[in-house]
Scaffold this motif. Structure first.
Motif, PDB file in Angstrom:
ATOM      1  N   VAL A 115      42.493  40.676  40.472  1.00 44.37           N
ATOM      2  CA  VAL A 115      43.133  39.441  40.936  1.00 44.37           C
ATOM      3  C   VAL A 115      44.626  39.726  41.022  1.00 44.37           C
ATOM      4  CG1 VAL A 115      43.695  37.060  40.345  1.00 44.37           C
ATOM      5  CG2 VAL A 115      41.355  37.897  40.027  1.00 44.37           C
ATOM      6  N   LEU A 147      39.776  31.575  43.332  1.00 45.48           N
ATOM      7  CA  LEU A 147      39.473  32.823  42.626  1.00 45.48           C
ATOM      8  C   LEU A 147      38.809  32.524  41.287  1.00 45.48           C
ATOM      9  CD1 LEU A 147      42.766  34.783  43.431  1.00 45.48           C
ATOM     10  CD2 LEU A 147      40.656  34.636  44.755  1.00 45.48           C
ATOM     11  N   TYR A 196      43.492  41.187  35.900  1.00 44.79           N
ATOM     12  CA  TYR A 196      44.481  40.250  36.463  1.00 44.79           C
ATOM     13  C   TYR A 196      45.852  40.904  36.461  1.00 44.79           C
ATOM     14  CZ  TYR A 196      40.806  36.764  35.992  1.00 44.79           C
ATOM     15  OH  TYR A 196      39.623  36.082  36.115  1.00 44.79           O
TER      16      TYR A 196
END
Ligand code: SF4
Ligand code: SF3
Length: 543
Positions: free
Chosen positions: A393, A456, A479
């Motif tokens: 992400v 997401l 992330y």
């Protein structure tokens, strides 16, 4: 002045003479006093709720005020001071109603008044960020305020489409009021910041509902990044309602509409695709606008942040609307029905040259939750077969710091069996690289704007369910988020609220996190910064 709300805060500490963003001292003072006036109005509004007085006009005004003070939204001191005056007027009006209902409000924030510019400036010097002496309390208060600023932007967009959530406004009033409450402990402020994350999720979900309910679900779309042969208007920022109004008003005029920066996401919605004069996306992330806007040749409409103070070469063609503002540039307000008249921009465009081509080709996007979940079987199979080893992400913001080239290098360096999930303008660091696909699934999946980070999360929660996991952190998702302004703060708080751990934040950690507050985030959530691409890729791939 003292401001440390964005990632570009001077020296990673704070801007004290002039903002790196271009904000000067007098604009900074007007923003400080607007935040303080909003806190006063929030105290009255919060007290009002306890005695059954809720004023939606006040809630809307507080929301717009906070949005106005987001980095790169509004540089127009007069417009900001007008908002301060109206805020004080609304405060007095609401105070009467609250007191009549048995409420009681006292204190400087709800009592002070000023009339002249000089008086506002004097007041601003005593109520800015540094008015809180304890650096940890200051850090927590500002963390909450910046989260609320981001949330206000998302709420405003949803409200423009007729969607609202009274609970979010109630929380915003409570939390803003709490930032002036000296009786609160650091632990209580930490809890409030986490609660802001809960409302951040609600706000993003509301905006998702508003956008998809009004314009359909984003779908896989190839977007042209070249130009056509008619004059155009470039629309930037995040407000889809403005895009809708502009597309309607330009229909049949011979003027085409191009998107810029975060408005790229507009290209993914079915409702906008039906307009044949909706051209492609022009340029890159916000910070390149001073180069790119003059090459566009036509007028530009800024609907939100991120505005860079314009060069003279195109200043007369820059228009603002909503929370954005630039002194000397025409601001277009909505009428009482929410309609905006863009005819002046359209007439100007007709006499402008066509945009100068700066790029050619296509980019692909539209991977919000509905579209990705439609491909869920394919994605799940690819994970099970080992074709996809990990997701990154990489949502968030882009900015001018050279250190952000890290994200381009990172996207190039991660193994070919990994996929990037992105949202926000951070994507411009890698969305034009040829990173290929995995069995037809592109290696960069762009969900849309920064608020579409919500998508997401929905995708991650769905994958957790499909794989029968108890904890979202067990998924092969890392992330590595880039932040710049305050919308990224509410996205971060929302992810923390949802239990996401080990988020890496760059290119630098926020200047507003004191060492002790940063430690709380590190100890409880595994928040970390970035180092270098090679080491970070190795670290992430170990899971
Ligand atoms: Fe500095 Fe960022 Fe504040 Fe602008 S918004 S004055 S760049 S910290
Ligand atoms: Fe970008 Fe401003 Fe944050 Fe909306 S447009 S992500 S920086």
């Amino acid at each position: 002045m003292f401001c440390y709300q964005c990632q570009e805060a001077a020296g990673c500490k704070g801007c004290t003479v002039r903002g790196v963003c271009g904000k000067n001292e007098s604009v900074a003072k007007s923003q400080d006093i607007l935040v303080y006036a909003s806190k006063g109005l929030a105290i009255v509004s919060n007290e009002g709720r306890k005695v059954g007085v809720i004023d939606s006009k006040v809630d809307k005004y507080i929301t717009e005020n906070l949005f106005t003070t987001i980095t790169n939204a509004n540089f127009d001191r007069n417009a900001i001071l007008d908002r301060v005056k109206e805020t004080l007027r609304l405060r007095e009006e609401l105070k009467v109603k609250v007191e009549e209902a048995g409420g009681n409000v006292t204190g400087d924030a709800t009592d002070w008044s000023a009339v002249t510019e000089a008086e506002f400036d004097i007041k601003a010097e005593t109520v800015g960020v540094l008015a809180t002496e304890n650096e940890d309390v200051r850090s927590l208060r500002e963390l909450i305020i910046y989260g609320l600023k981001g949330l206000s932007a998302y709420m405003k967009h949803a409200m423009n489409l007729g969607y609202n959530n009274e609970d979010v406004h109630g929380f915003m009033a409570k939390a803003l009021a709490a930032t002036l409450d000296d009786s609160l402990t650091a632990d209580e402020l930490v809890a409030l910041a986490m609660e802001a994350g809960k409302y951040g999720v609600d706000g993003m979900a509301l905006l998702d509902q508003a956008n998809t309910g009004t314009y359909g679900h984003p779908e896989i779309t190839k977007v042209d990044i070249g130009v056509r042969n008619k004059p155009g208007i470039l629309i930037s920022g995040h407000d889809l309602k403005d895009l809708e109004l502009l597309l309607k008003q330009t229909e049949g005029t011979g003027v085409e509409v191009y998107t810029h920066s975060e408005m790229l996401a507009g290209q993914y919605y079915p409702e906008f695709k039906k307009y044949s004069h909706f051209a492609g996306n022009y340029g890159n992330a916000w910070w390149k606008q001073t180069e790119e806007f003059e090459k566009f040749n036509g007028p530009i409409l800024m609907t939100t942040n991120c505005v860079v103070p314009p060069k003279d070469s195109y200043k007369d063609k820059l228009f603002t609307t909503g929370a954005s503002g630039v002194p000397g540039c025409k601001h277009i307000d909505a009428d009482e029905n929410g309609n905006k008249d863009f005819s002046e921009i359209i007439e100007m465009a007709k006499n402008c040259k066509c945009p100068t081509e700066i790029e050619t080709g296509e980019i692909v996007g539209g991977f919000a939750h509905n579209q990705v979940l439609a491909l869920a079987d394919k994605v799940v199979d690819a994970v099970k077969s080992g074709a996809i080893k990990r997701f990154f992400v990489m949502a968030g913001c882009d900015g001018r710091a050279k250190s952000r080239n890290y994200y381009t290098d990172f996207a190039k360096a991660i193994p070919n069996d990994t996929v990037i999930l992105t949202a926000g303008c951070a994507k411009y660091k890698y969305n034009k690289l040829d990173l290929g696909d995995i069995g037809g699934i592109p290696r960069v999946l762009d969900a849309g704007q920064c608020n579409d980070s919500y998508s997401l999360v929905v995708i991650a929660l769905k994958l957790k369910e499909v794989f029968g996991l108890d904890d979202v952190n067990e998924l092969p998702i890392s992330y590595n988020i880039a932040w710049y302004e305050q919308k990224a703060v509410i996205v971060l708080l929302s992810l923390l609220y949802l239990g996401v751990k080990n988020i890496h934040l760059g290119p630098t950690l926020p200047a507003f996190l004191s060492p002790n507050v940063a430690k709380v985030l590190v100890d409880n959530f595994g928040i970390a910064g970035i180092t270098n691409v090679e080491d970070d890729v190795k670290m992430f791939m170990q899971g």
